[in-house]
Design an enzyme around this catalytic site. Structure first.
Site, PDB file in Angstrom:
ATOM      1  N   ARG A 230       0.857  -1.177   0.000  1.00 32.87           N
ATOM      2  CA  ARG A 230       0.000   0.000   0.000  1.00 32.87           C
ATOM      3  C   ARG A 230       0.895   1.228   0.000  1.00 32.87           C
ATOM      4  NH1 ARG A 230      -3.316  -2.860  -1.544  1.00 32.87           N
ATOM      5  NH2 ARG A 230      -5.392  -3.328  -0.742  1.00 32.87           N
ATOM      6  N   GLU A 259      -2.612   7.528  -4.791  1.00 31.80           N
ATOM      7  CA  GLU A 259      -2.968   6.899  -6.077  1.00 31.80           C
ATOM      8  C   GLU A 259      -4.448   7.028  -6.432  1.00 31.80           C
ATOM      9  OE1 GLU A 259      -1.756   2.787  -5.074  1.00 31.80           O
ATOM     10  OE2 GLU A 259      -3.854   2.195  -5.357  1.00 31.80           O
ATOM     11  N   HIS A 291      -0.752  -0.158  -9.663  1.00 23.39           N
ATOM     12  CA  HIS A 291      -1.386  -1.132  -8.761  1.00 23.39           C
ATOM     13  C   HIS A 291      -1.882  -2.358  -9.525  1.00 23.39           C
ATOM     14  CE1 HIS A 291      -3.247  -1.272  -4.521  1.00 23.39           C
ATOM     15  NE2 HIS A 291      -3.087  -2.502  -4.981  1.00 23.39           N
TER      16      HIS A 291
HETATM   17  P1  NAD Z   1      -1.324 -11.380   4.905  1.00 17.73           P
HETATM   18  O1  NAD Z   1      -2.392 -10.964   5.853  1.00 17.73           O
HETATM   19  O2  NAD Z   1      -1.235 -12.833   4.495  1.00 17.73           O
HETATM   20  O3  NAD Z   1       0.101 -10.974   5.489  1.00 17.73           O
HETATM   21  C1  NAD Z   1       0.356  -9.737   6.068  1.00 17.73           C
HETATM   22  C2  NAD Z   1       1.472  -9.919   7.071  1.00 17.73           C
HETATM   23  O4  NAD Z   1       1.802  -8.630   7.608  1.00 17.73           O
HETATM   24  C3  NAD Z   1       1.076 -10.821   8.263  1.00 17.73           C
HETATM   25  O5  NAD Z   1       2.066 -11.799   8.482  1.00 17.73           O
HETATM   26  C4  NAD Z   1       0.984  -9.836   9.434  1.00 17.73           C
HETATM   27  O6  NAD Z   1       1.354 -10.409  10.673  1.00 17.73           O
HETATM   28  C5  NAD Z   1       1.984  -8.781   8.999  1.00 17.73           C
HETATM   29  N1  NAD Z   1       1.807  -7.506   9.696  1.00 17.73           N
HETATM   30  C6  NAD Z   1       0.644  -6.947  10.138  1.00 17.73           C
HETATM   31  N2  NAD Z   1       0.923  -5.784  10.771  1.00 17.73           N
HETATM   32  C7  NAD Z   1       2.264  -5.637  10.724  1.00 17.73           C
HETATM   33  C8  NAD Z   1       3.144  -4.655  11.218  1.00 17.73           C
HETATM   34  N3  NAD Z   1       2.698  -3.592  11.924  1.00 17.73           N
HETATM   35  N4  NAD Z   1       4.465  -4.803  10.987  1.00 17.73           N
HETATM   36  C9  NAD Z   1       4.938  -5.879  10.305  1.00 17.73           C
HETATM   37  N5  NAD Z   1       4.149  -6.865   9.828  1.00 17.73           N
HETATM   38  C10 NAD Z   1       2.823  -6.724  10.032  1.00 17.73           C
HETATM   39  O7  NAD Z   1      -1.507 -10.447   3.633  1.00 17.73           O
HETATM   40  P2  NAD Z   1      -0.976 -10.717   2.157  1.00 17.73           P
HETATM   41  O8  NAD Z   1      -2.008 -11.457   1.390  1.00 17.73           O
HETATM   42  O9  NAD Z   1       0.407 -11.231   2.224  1.00 17.73           O
HETATM   43  O10 NAD Z   1      -0.989  -9.223   1.571  1.00 17.73           O
HETATM   44  C11 NAD Z   1      -0.080  -8.239   2.038  1.00 17.73           C
HETATM   45  C12 NAD Z   1      -0.484  -6.890   1.482  1.00 17.73           C
HETATM   46  O11 NAD Z   1      -0.302  -6.887   0.068  1.00 17.73           O
HETATM   47  C13 NAD Z   1      -1.970  -6.553   1.644  1.00 17.73           C
HETATM   48  O12 NAD Z   1      -2.232  -5.991   2.907  1.00 17.73           O
HETATM   49  C14 NAD Z   1      -2.221  -5.564   0.543  1.00 17.73           C
HETATM   50  O13 NAD Z   1      -1.993  -4.272   1.046  1.00 17.73           O
HETATM   51  C15 NAD Z   1      -1.139  -5.875  -0.479  1.00 17.73           C
HETATM   52  N6  NAD Z   1      -1.683  -6.366  -1.762  1.00 17.73           N
HETATM   53  C16 NAD Z   1      -1.302  -5.738  -2.904  1.00 17.73           C
HETATM   54  C17 NAD Z   1      -1.758  -6.183  -4.125  1.00 17.73           C
HETATM   55  C18 NAD Z   1      -1.326  -5.524  -5.428  1.00 17.73           C
HETATM   56  O14 NAD Z   1      -1.953  -5.744  -6.459  1.00 17.73           O
HETATM   57  N7  NAD Z   1      -0.270  -4.740  -5.455  1.00 17.73           N
HETATM   58  C19 NAD Z   1      -2.633  -7.266  -4.186  1.00 17.73           C
HETATM   59  C20 NAD Z   1      -2.985  -7.912  -2.994  1.00 17.73           C
HETATM   60  C21 NAD Z   1      -2.509  -7.454  -1.788  1.00 17.73           C
END
Ligand code: NAD
Length: 325
Positions: A230, A259, A291
């Protein structure tokens, strides 16, 4: 069930139109984003379906409740764009928690290889028969160190990919995963030891500007930074300073803190008002994309199926396994 589907793009219709038929639901496809002045378009609908740059505020939730809309269906995993506190106990928020973590991780790796090896610049040069490679020298990733912030689904997939380059992996997560073969460090240590840093945590109050001036100061000279999570994880002004001082060797941004209203739109004949974004675009070692880390056939299909399953569960009183609240 009748669903108002905001911010429709042609690539959404391809998947959702046939599924609406299959699930016997009515979808009103709207090109407009979901905003206070477009909410009325959902009059008479049971749910609205939104994407990541549709910001849903408390006032909008109040209005949706007045309109007797029962649910907000998110075509995304992240839910930082919805006021969850305002929604609690009043309207269902259902998301798609996992559609293709590999799609995003593979894209993050592609961004890293692009900014590191300048393939984006090589492409434009050779198209113009400029075959000079001057200024396009990269670094070898083999046995370099990667710092992964957030070791959830996408972070783990990125770790698997980078291990393929024989990279040493450091990680930081609020909840370290003991099953992963990585070394967890605290953030300052991770910043200091990583040749590349890739962000895979959600946007929360705690992670807002997790990469700020102070964090960049702690990083190695010549660090590469990749953000597919994000935009607001990074303080863009601090990032620009880091690029100007050459502390940061390259940046891949699939997300940007401002964005909304810009990404996903064709603004090629408009004057860009966002001077920070315009400045970012001037750096030869910065790659900005709109994105699209998720954007594969497999992921789009999974988003459509899971969103329709969420709607189906709601309509038939089944357990709402993907509820945010
Ligand atoms: P997920 O929930 O499987 O993993 C997120 C991880 O972040 C977890 O292990 C959690 O413990 C950790 N976390 C939470 N708060 C934290 C903090 N303060 N400090 C450090 N770690 C922390 O999520 P995911 O499926 O791996 O997705 C991750 C991110 O990717 C999503 O939140 C989303 O913002 C982004 N995303 C982007 C796209 C894209 O098209 N660019 C698509 C999907 C997701």
């Amino acid at each position: 069930m009748k669903i108002a589907f905001y911010t429709t793009k042609p690539y959404d219709r391809i998947w959702f139109e046939p599924m609406a038929e299959g699930y016997k639901m009515e979808i009103i496809f709207l090109e407009a984003p979901c905003k206070p002045n477009t909410l009325n378009l959902a009059e008479g609908c049971d749910a609205i379906c939104i994407f990541i740059n549709d910001q849903i505020t408390k006032d909008m939730i109040d209005r949706l409740c007045e309109m007797k809309v029962k649910a907000i269906l998110l075509r995304s995993a992240g839910f930082n764009h919805v006021d969850i506190e305002a929604a609690k106990g009043r309207i269902h928020i259902l998301r798609v928690p996992s559609y293709s973590p590999e799609a995003v991780a593979e894209y993050a790796a592609a961004m890293l290889l692009t900014v590191n090896r300048f393939t984006h610049r090589a492409y434009t040069r050779t198209r113009d028969f400029n075959m000079s490679i001057n200024g396009l020298m990269g670094t070898t990733l083999y046995q370099k160190t990667a710092g992964i912030i957030g070791t959830g689904k996408i972070g783990q997939s990125m770790i698997r990919i980078l291990k393929g380059f024989d990279m040493k992996i450091y990680a930081y997560d609020l909840y370290p995963n003991p099953d992963l073969d990585v070394e967890y460090l605290d953030l300052p240590e991770l910043f200091a030891k990583s040749d590349i840093i890739s962000l895979h945590c959600p946007l929360t109050k705690e992670t807002h500007h997790i990469i700020d001036k102070e964090a960049i100061c702690k990083m190695q000279e010549g660090v590469y930074l990749i953000n597919t999570s994000r935009g607001a994880l990074i303080d863009t002004n601090a990032l620009i300073e880091g690029l100007l001082s050459r502390k940061i060797a390259g940046v891949g941004l699939d997300v940007y803190e401002e964005e909304s209203g810009v990404f996903f739109e064709d603004l090629s004949d408009k004057i860009i008002q966002d001077e920070t974004l315009a400045r970012l675009m001037t750096f030869p070692n910065v790659l900005v994309t709109s994105h699209m880390g998720f954007f594969t056939t497999e992921a789009m299909q999974a988003i459509a199926i899971e969103t329709m399953e969420n709607a189906y569960a709601l309509e038939h009183g089944l357990e709402l396994v993907n509820k945010v609240c």
